[in-house]
Scaffold this active site. Structure first.
Site, mmCIF file in Angstrom:
data_model
loop_
_atom_site.group_PDB
_atom_site.id
_atom_site.type_symbol
_atom_site.label_atom_id
_atom_site.label_comp_id
_atom_site.label_asym_id
_atom_site.label_seq_id
_atom_site.Cartn_x
_atom_site.Cartn_y
_atom_site.Cartn_z
ATOM 1 N N ASP A 218 44.308 40.836 51.498
ATOM 2 C CA ASP A 218 43.182 40.070 50.942
ATOM 3 C C ASP A 218 41.862 40.525 51.560
ATOM 4 O O ASP A 218 40.829 40.550 50.891
ATOM 5 C CB ASP A 218 43.376 38.564 51.193
ATOM 6 N N GLU B 33 36.400 38.515 42.583
ATOM 7 C CA GLU B 33 37.430 39.030 41.679
ATOM 8 C C GLU B 33 37.560 38.103 40.485
ATOM 9 O O GLU B 33 37.699 36.893 40.639
ATOM 10 C CB GLU B 33 38.775 39.151 42.402
ATOM 11 N N ASP C 25 37.756 37.898 47.625
ATOM 12 C CA ASP C 25 39.050 37.942 46.938
ATOM 13 C C ASP C 25 39.576 36.510 46.981
ATOM 14 O O ASP C 25 40.135 36.080 47.987
ATOM 15 C CB ASP C 25 39.996 38.903 47.655
#
Length: 190
Positions: free
Chosen positions: A141, A68, A7
């Site tokens: 996260d 991501e 992430d």
């Protein structure tokens, strides 16, 4: 399959490693967050992220990396930092010859919770449930990185098969075109 989920973020970059195969419950291998101080210049922050991702790849030896996909936001500095961190993650994976998959936040949420509009709390709760953890990984996260890895395990196998089939079809089509071209008589021949 072992997947490193990332992430990306300039201040906090979530990292999560999951082992799994489609149709079976995945297991968590490791989870964490690498942080960089906002007072440090961007180039130095990116070096710190690169060093952290490199260490995770060397330690956990993933088969694939799921990052991501950066999407447009109104906050340009945030999107820039996120995109730069994502680029670093992809660079490290490429350096190690690892396949990289980009998953959108809504794709990950839909895969994990069943809704592409799920909130961070819902994602954390489902990651906890799917991986049979005693508590949700913190900060968000970290949970998001695990969600990316789970999403890739569940969707990555199918995506890889579709990509392989498309590539095989393209190769077969190119062979047919060559065979057709070679079998056709030239126009000037009598």
């Amino acid at each position: 399959m072992r997947v490193l989920g990332i992430d990306p973020g300039l201040t906090r970059c979530g990292l999560g490693v999951v082992d799994g195969t489609p149709g079976r419950p995945p297991t968590m291998v490791a989870v964490g967050v690498t942080r960089t101080p906002a007072t440090l210049e961007t180039a130095r922050r990116l070096v710190q992220i690169e060093e952290a991702v490199e260490a995770w790849v060397r330690e956990h030896r993933p088969d694939a990396v799921a990052v991501e996909r950066v999407f447009a936001q109104h906050n340009v500095p945030t999107v820039m930092g996120t995109a730069q961190a994502a680029g670093i993650a992809m660079l490290v994976a490429a350096r190690h010859g690892l396949p990289v998959a980009l998953h959108t936040p809504s794709e990950v949420k839909a895969s994990i919770t069943g809704s592409g509009r799920a909130g961070k709390d819902q994602v954390g709760a489902m990651v906890t449930r799917i991986l049979r953890l005693t508590a949700a990984p913190k900060p968000a996260d970290a949970a998001d990185a695990l969600a990316l890895a789970i999403c890739h395990v569940w969707r990555g196998g199918a995506t890889a098969r579709v990509d392989a089939a498309l590539q095989a079809a393209a190769v077969a089509s190119a062979r047919q075109r060559r065979a057709f071209t070679q079998a056709r008589p030239s126009r000037g021949a009598s």
